[in-house]
Structure formats: structure tokens, C-alpha cells
Motif scaffolding. Sequence first.
Motif, PDB file in Angstrom:
ATOM      1  N   ALA A 177       0.835  -1.208   0.000  1.00 34.26           N
ATOM      2  CA  ALA A 177       0.000   0.000   0.000  1.00 34.26           C
ATOM      3  C   ALA A 177       0.867   1.253   0.000  1.00 34.26           C
ATOM      4  O   ALA A 177       0.562   2.246  -0.673  1.00 34.26           O
ATOM      5  N   GLY A 181       1.048   4.245  -2.737  1.00 35.26           N
ATOM      6  CA  GLY A 181       0.890   5.637  -2.331  1.00 35.26           C
ATOM      7  C   GLY A 181       2.019   6.517  -2.821  1.00 35.26           C
ATOM      8  O   GLY A 181       1.807   7.696  -3.129  1.00 35.26           O
ATOM      9  N   GLY A 184       1.491   8.347  -6.117  1.00 31.43           N
ATOM     10  CA  GLY A 184       0.469   9.386  -6.184  1.00 31.43           C
ATOM     11  C   GLY A 184       1.033  10.718  -5.739  1.00 31.43           C
ATOM     12  O   GLY A 184       1.456  10.852  -4.582  1.00 31.43           O
ATOM     13  N   VAL A 187      -1.264  12.448  -2.731  1.00 31.13           N
ATOM     14  CA  VAL A 187      -1.720  11.670  -1.588  1.00 31.13           C
ATOM     15  C   VAL A 187      -0.603  11.604  -0.548  1.00 31.13           C
ATOM     16  O   VAL A 187       0.434  10.971  -0.786  1.00 31.13           O
ATOM     17  N   THR A 339      -1.356  -0.745  -9.173  1.00 35.11           N
ATOM     18  CA  THR A 339      -1.726   0.649  -8.938  1.00 35.11           C
ATOM     19  C   THR A 339      -2.912   1.056  -9.798  1.00 35.11           C
ATOM     20  O   THR A 339      -3.862   1.697  -9.307  1.00 35.11           O
ATOM     21  N   ARG A 343      -6.616   2.133  -8.323  1.00 35.86           N
ATOM     22  CA  ARG A 343      -7.233   3.423  -8.597  1.00 35.86           C
ATOM     23  C   ARG A 343      -8.599   3.288  -9.260  1.00 35.86           C
ATOM     24  O   ARG A 343      -9.420   4.197  -9.165  1.00 35.86           O
ATOM     25  N   ASP A 357      -6.479   9.914   3.381  1.00 33.09           N
ATOM     26  CA  ASP A 357      -6.173   9.560   1.992  1.00 33.09           C
ATOM     27  C   ASP A 357      -5.522   8.183   1.915  1.00 33.09           C
ATOM     28  O   ASP A 357      -5.863   7.370   1.050  1.00 33.09           O
ATOM     29  N   LEU A 361      -6.843   4.651   0.346  1.00 29.09           N
ATOM     30  CA  LEU A 361      -6.052   3.824  -0.564  1.00 29.09           C
ATOM     31  C   LEU A 361      -6.038   2.372  -0.084  1.00 29.09           C
ATOM     32  O   LEU A 361      -6.147   1.440  -0.892  1.00 29.09           O
ATOM     33  N   GLN A 364      -9.288   0.835  -0.976  1.00 24.89           N
ATOM     34  CA  GLN A 364      -9.314   0.513  -2.411  1.00 24.89           C
ATOM     35  C   GLN A 364      -8.490  -0.738  -2.705  1.00 24.89           C
ATOM     36  O   GLN A 364      -8.878  -1.579  -3.522  1.00 24.89           O
TER      37      GLN A 364
END
Length: 491
Positions: A177, A181, A184, A187, A339, A343, A357, A361, A364
Amino acid sequence: MADDEKSSGREIITGYAQQNFRYFRTADGTVYAQKNGHPVARPIRSQGTSGSHRQELMVGLYENGHGVFNGTALKEALDLIEALALTNDVQSVHIRVAPGFDGATWLDLGRNDGQSVRIHPTGWEVMTPSPEEVCWRRTQLTGELPLPAKDTDGKGIDQFLRLCNFANAETECLAIAWLIGCLGPSVPVPAPFLTGPQGAGKSTGGRMLVRIIEGMTGDLRRAPKDEENLIAAVAAGWVTALDNLSHLAPDLSDLMCCIVTGAETIKRALYTDGDVVRARYRRPLLLTGIDVGIIRPDLAERLLQLRLERPTVRRTEDELWREFEEALPVILGSLLDLTAKVRAAVAEIPTDLRMADFAHLCAQLDAATGLSSLAAYRASLDELNDDVIEGDLLAQTVLKHAITLTPGEEVRMTSSEWLHTLTQLYTGDDCRPLPKGWPTTGKVLSDRLKRLQPTLAARGVLVDWGRTKAARYIEMTRPAAPAPEQQQTAF
């Protein structure tokens, strides 16, 4: 050289520069030069030993048959170009990761040809971004990444996890994770703290995490001794990795909080009296260490604890890094596949966590893969709260006092009265001496409780502030336990 020859030289340089380069300014007024059709931009005032725009311009003039010009002609031409560029539109420059059009983001591979990776919820592809969409800034910390492999079927993630000594599956999904991140640009991600016993491969695991994003030249660093050097290092790269920490001073802890969630520094520009230089930064941060001592509550909310264990079989450095370098294209390709998949996933945003945030993630990632990274993140924060409490005698005393409260009872006292009550509770009947750092005034106690407020709330003790006509007060409450149905709904 005669004045007319100087003038001719300035005109030749200016004409060649405007024909072959695009000049623009950033929000802080720095002027950058970008070669036509190439995404990499260089500040025109850079005096670096390699890769400066001045050198780029001199080489271009020579190779195109315009000759060699002296420093005066180049300086005067660049002065004019800089003045003209200050009237152009503002555009941002980015290191390693950048936002793009239509919800896409870009990853700079650090290649001389400018090829980069465009990441979108529909997939990813290697291409050269247009100058209007992305302008890359390169520094000595910008390493080269290999071209990622296509159609990996997730094999790269498995290869990476086999090379690391993560203690359990929860730690593995948190590491994945965090890597997602890092791709991004908007984020903020918590700083992973790689911990474990001596010989668990914390530094090696940290290097692997960094090199997936920064290339094989990425490495760990010792924590700088002052804030200015750390900010300079953070501003020059994307991932900042600090190795073998054994103590976190309050100033360093506060600075780490700023790095994770973003801040700005302003200092006087060199050789000026009134001009300033602005430096904005928000970067992924990584830490390693066996034990950093007392962790402050605000930093604990921005950390991601990754535990490692000692391997049963040791390997040589050459063998390990040769295998990692060979696997890096597949690892990067699998990470990009995941990724894009994450998303595109739809998940609710957790509203009870500080780093919302990153929590989103994780949700998700769970929706896309069936993992339990959000639950692992909550467990990591809960363990870090325990570390904060174990290192703070005031927090322990407050929790000891809260046990005496009836659930739902609200107790209001002034800060001085709370200080007397908590001090009496700590010293007890044997009148043991107060520890170093114990609050000496009601104001100091109030400030300490404000810092501990989220940690105490996570343990079921609510602290709030208010005032009556007579005086200000601090209110402490131990809420009644929710009904079982409400507990199930909350999770």
C-alpha cells in the motif's frame, strides 16, 4: 571583443535559445529551460557541475556550428531570456512523480530520452509526456529506473516479498500500500518505520522499498544534524530514507510530521536584503531502526510500522542485489498493474483516521485484491498508540485516573486542579519523586494533554477544553461503551 561582436554574440545565443528551448517560470519565480520535445526542465541559473542549462546551451551552439562564446555574451543573453520568461505563464516542475491530464499521474523513469510512465485507472503505458502536461526536474538524487515489464500477472510482487523479511502478511500488504501511495503526487502517505531485532534486514528491506521507486542508485541516509540540511535533501528527491535511528529529538519529530503532510520554508535569498526563497515540500519518508525511544503522538499518527524478522538462511550482498536488479523490471511492472487496478476500485473513505487519503487507498487495495490492509493499518496505529503511552508517564497517569470514572461521567476542573490531582495520583502514599519532564504548571499540563488528546481518545478517554464566566476548565470523560450492534456497525 568589440561591442558590435558582443552584440552579435548575444543575438545569436538568444535566437538559438528561443528557437530550440521553451522557457517558463514556476510559482516562486524561478525560470526553467526545456528543450523542445523533451520533458526535462533545468533552471537557467543553475551552476551545477553537470547538466546545467548553461552547459546545455554551450554544447548546442557549438554542435550547430555557431561557435564558442565567452561568458559575458552568455550571461547577458541569459539575463534577457530570464527577463522575457518572467512574463510567460506559470508552470510547475516535478521530481519523479507528477499529476497529469484526465486523472492520470506520471512516473519519471530518469532516462535520458525522457520516457516516463503514464498511470491511469484504465492502465499504464510508457511514453514521453508533452511539455504542457509534465515538466520533470532532475537532480543528483534522480536515479534511472528500468523499463517496466508488461503482463507480469503479479509475479513481481511475489518476487519482492520473497526477497524481504516481513514478519507477517499484514506487514506485507502495508508495504505494498505504501509503494502504491508513493506513485500518487497528491496523496500524503505515512512514513513506514521498519523495525525488528538486530539482523532482521531492516536496512536491506528499506533499500529495496526505496529502489523500487528511485532506482538502483537510491539508498538510505543518516539523519542530518540540522533542519536546513534535511530540508535540502528532501527537496532534491522524492523518497527520503533515514537509516538506523535510535532517538527522535522533538525538533526532528516535528520536522518529520511536516515532511509527511507538507509544509513550506522561507529564507532570505543569497546576496539580497529583502528577497526570499520559498521551499515547499511533501515527500514520502522512510525510517529504519530497532527502537527510537519515545514517540510523540503527532508523529505516531503519521507512522506505518513494518516489522521484520531474522532470516533463517543468509545470502551474500552481491547475490541478493543481483537478483533484485534482475527482478526490478517485473517488480515495477506488477506494481504499476496493481496501482492502476487499485485506482479503478471503488471504496468508502474511512473518516475516523488522521491519514484519511492513505486509509482510503488501503480500502481501495482491499476492494481490488481481497487483502486486509485497512485492518492492518488500524492495528499498526493501535500498536503505535501503545508505544506512545508506554513512553509517557503523564498519559499512563491519566488512564489510571480514568479507570476511577463512571462510564458517561464528566469531570471538570481547572488545569491547576488537574495538575494537583494527577500529581497526587502519581506520587501516591509513598511520595515517590516526580519524573523529569513532569508538568510544573497548569498551562504546561494543558499543552501536554492537547498533544496526547488523540492517543487518549483511542483508549476511551475524551479530553476537552471550555470556559465558564469564572474560569477555564478541562473536562475529562470516559464514554459509556456502545451497544454490541453499534460496535459491529462501526467496523
